[in-house]
Enzyme design. Structure first.
Site, PDB file in Angstrom:
ATOM      1  N   GLU A   1       0.782  -1.241   0.000  1.00  0.00           N
ATOM      2  CA  GLU A   1       0.000   0.000   0.000  1.00  0.00           C
ATOM      3  C   GLU A   1       0.812   1.289   0.000  1.00  0.00           C
ATOM      4  O   GLU A   1       0.809   2.050   0.977  1.00  0.00           O
ATOM      5  CB  GLU A   1      -0.962   0.012   1.192  1.00  0.00           C
ATOM      6  CG  GLU A   1      -1.985  -1.099   1.147  1.00  0.00           C
ATOM      7  CD  GLU A   1      -3.087  -0.932   2.201  1.00  0.00           C
ATOM      8  OE1 GLU A   1      -2.932  -0.118   3.120  1.00  0.00           O
ATOM      9  OE2 GLU A   1      -4.123  -1.607   2.067  1.00  0.00           O
TER      10      GLU A   1
ATOM     11  N   GLU B   1      -5.738  -8.406   0.779  1.00  0.00           N
ATOM     12  CA  GLU B   1      -6.459  -8.018   2.000  1.00  0.00           C
ATOM     13  C   GLU B   1      -7.909  -7.738   1.660  1.00  0.00           C
ATOM     14  O   GLU B   1      -8.214  -7.126   0.631  1.00  0.00           O
ATOM     15  CB  GLU B   1      -5.875  -6.734   2.630  1.00  0.00           C
ATOM     16  CG  GLU B   1      -4.536  -6.915   3.275  1.00  0.00           C
ATOM     17  CD  GLU B   1      -4.001  -5.631   3.911  1.00  0.00           C
ATOM     18  OE1 GLU B   1      -4.792  -4.742   4.310  1.00  0.00           O
ATOM     19  OE2 GLU B   1      -2.765  -5.517   3.988  1.00  0.00           O
TER      20      GLU B   1
HETATM   21  C1  FCB Z   1      -4.650  -1.841   5.481  1.00  0.00           C
HETATM   22  C2  FCB Z   1      -3.289  -2.252   6.000  1.00  0.00           C
HETATM   23  C3  FCB Z   1      -3.326  -3.322   7.058  1.00  0.00           C
HETATM   24  C4  FCB Z   1      -4.489  -3.140   8.011  1.00  0.00           C
HETATM   25  C5  FCB Z   1      -5.777  -2.955   7.251  1.00  0.00           C
HETATM   26  C6  FCB Z   1      -6.997  -2.839   8.115  1.00  0.00           C
HETATM   27  O1  FCB Z   1      -4.596  -0.547   4.996  1.00  0.00           O
HETATM   28  O2  FCB Z   1      -2.495  -2.731   4.942  1.00  0.00           O
HETATM   29  O3  FCB Z   1      -2.096  -3.331   7.715  1.00  0.00           O
HETATM   30  O4  FCB Z   1      -4.243  -2.077   8.849  1.00  0.00           O
HETATM   31  O5  FCB Z   1      -5.682  -1.837   6.412  1.00  0.00           O
END
Ligand code: FCB
Length: 423
Positions: free
Chosen positions: A154, A336
């Site tokens: 990210e 994620e």
């Molecule tokens: C993302 C991050 C991860 C976690 C989630 C909820 O932005 O990559 O580390 O904090 O959000």
């Protein structure tokens, strides 16, 4: 709904959010070690995973998933950010990898999830070079066992929250600095990618599909700019080559001439971190660009997670289909996806959230998108950066007093989906 053979069903974590033991085995300090957040909480203990990793591997295995995404802590491997390698750090992750592989769990390894050695700063070009050196150490040490690599997690969140908004480490408050920081992360990826081992090397982006609030030209343009800010600014250089002209003009208008050196395009897959979508309204006073993202809780009439974000599985399908349409047949992994729910161990909200998002992935696959896996955020409740320990994203509950882990209903439901390879 069946998923492709070899589909990876994983759970995600990151080093600083779970490990604790910040002084163990020669680890250097990271920018997050000393960064103060409003709650006053720190990563000193977190989920105590650095000491409990064996039990946590058993936990992953007991869920029945076939993949585990985690990150290596750069300060454990190259404590000063450059130069000497700490063998104890290498040995730790080596044991973790072996234990996963023994249980048939595919490691998905992130090289960098925000715990930058405190000696470095992404605003400096040099950090990209140091990252590539660190990556080469990891490739050499673990490349015989790891098939799935993610270079950087990210760059938008790390760059903007860390270098422009000041709410993440290192606390910078300057948009120009943030643009340079993000640029150097992409450059770092490219330099590491040149040295990649066999297997698949990708990068994970926080992608945020945008929808205009109305069909007016102004709202549509606003949604396009917001898309440029979160998505195209990263996808274009990685998958096409070069930053998008419209965004470059907008940034230069805000921060002055940039003269960003060309970055060679290239990644074997895109890691998609997806949490929600944005409904966008034109707003001439918006910062840094002229739009406003409607607040799901009080400006939209939509379903919400306990964290107040809109539950928008369709946004994930749309996003994946759009990646294929605009960028061609690049393989994708959902690295994620998850939500805050406070109920535990019975968490019907998360069970439902998970099922609907897995279904959304299945729909994208049915429309021809090459999705290789889905990793839920997160395996464990953990240290949620600026928000501390209050938000709970885990498939597994963590009692921070005792460090007891309790599998939530969502963890069991997810394990069943993984075992069936079907929804
Ligand atoms: C993302 C991050 C991860 C976690 C989630 C909820 O932005 O990559 O580390 O904090 O959000």
């Amino acid at each position: 709904m069946r998923f492709p053979d070899d589909f990876l069903w994983g759970a995600s974590t990151s080093s600083f959010q779970i490990e604790g033991s910040l002084d163990a085995d020669g680890r250097g300090r990271s920018i997050w070690d000393d960064f103060t957040i409003e709650t006053g909480e720190t990563g000193a203990v977190a989920c105590d995973h650095y000491r409990r990793w064996r039990d946590d591997v058993e936990l992953v295995a007991s869920l029945g998933v076939n993949a585990y995404r985690f990150s290596l802590a750069w300060p454990r491997i190259v404590p000063d950010g450059r130069g000497a390698v700490e063998q104890r750090g290498i040995d730790h992750y080596s044991r973790l990898l072996d234990a996963l592989l023994e249980r048939g769990i595919e490691p998905v390894v992130t090289l960098y999830h925000w715990d930058l050695p405190a000696t470095l700063d992404w605003r400096d070009r040099d950090t990209a070079e140091r990252f590539a050196e660190y990556a080469a150490v990891c490739f050499d040490s673990f490349g015989d066992r790891v098939r799935w690599w993610i270079t950087i997690n990210e760059p938008w969140v790390h760059g903007i929250l860390g270098y422009a908004d000041g709410i993440h480490a290192p606390g910078g408050k300057d948009l120009r600095g943030a643009v340079h920081a993000m640029h150097h992360m992409l450059l770092g990826h490219a330099l590491a990618y040149e040295r990649r081992p066999r297997g698949e090397t990708g990068i994970a982006f926080s992608l945020f599909p945008t929808y205009p609030e109305s069909e007016s030209d102004a709202d549509r343009e606003a949604a396009r700019i917001c898309d440029g800010y979160h998505n195209r600014w990263f996808l274009d250089p990685m998958l096409k080559g070069g930053y998008p002209d419209d965004m470059l003009r907008l940034y230069e208008d805000r921060v002055g001439p940039l003269e960003l050196e060309p970055i060679p395009a290239g990644c074997d897959f895109v890691g998609v971190n997806y949490y929600s979508r944005g409904v966008i309204r034109h707003d001439p006073d918006g910062t840094p660009f002229p739009y406003h993202v409607l607040h799901a809780r009080n400006e939209l009439d939509v379903e919400l997670t306990d964290g107040g974000y809109e539950i928008a599985p369709f946004g994930l399908t749309d996003l994946l289909v759009r990646l294929k349409r605009d960028y061609g047949d690049v393989p994708v992994m959902i690295t994620e996806n998850g939500a805050i729910y406070y109920d535990a161990p019975h968490d019907p909200g998360r069970v439902e959230f998970l099922r609907r998002h897995v279904e959304a992935v299945g729909e994208a696959i049915a429309q021809g998108v090459d999705v290789r896996g889905y990793c839920h955020w997160s395996l464990l409740d953990n240290f949620e950066w600026a928000m501390g320990y209050k938000p709970r994203f885990g498939l597994v509950h963590v009692d921070y007093e005792t460090q007891a882990r309790t599998v939530k209903d969502s963890g069991r439901a997810y394990g069943e989906i993984a075992a069936r390879n079907a929804l």
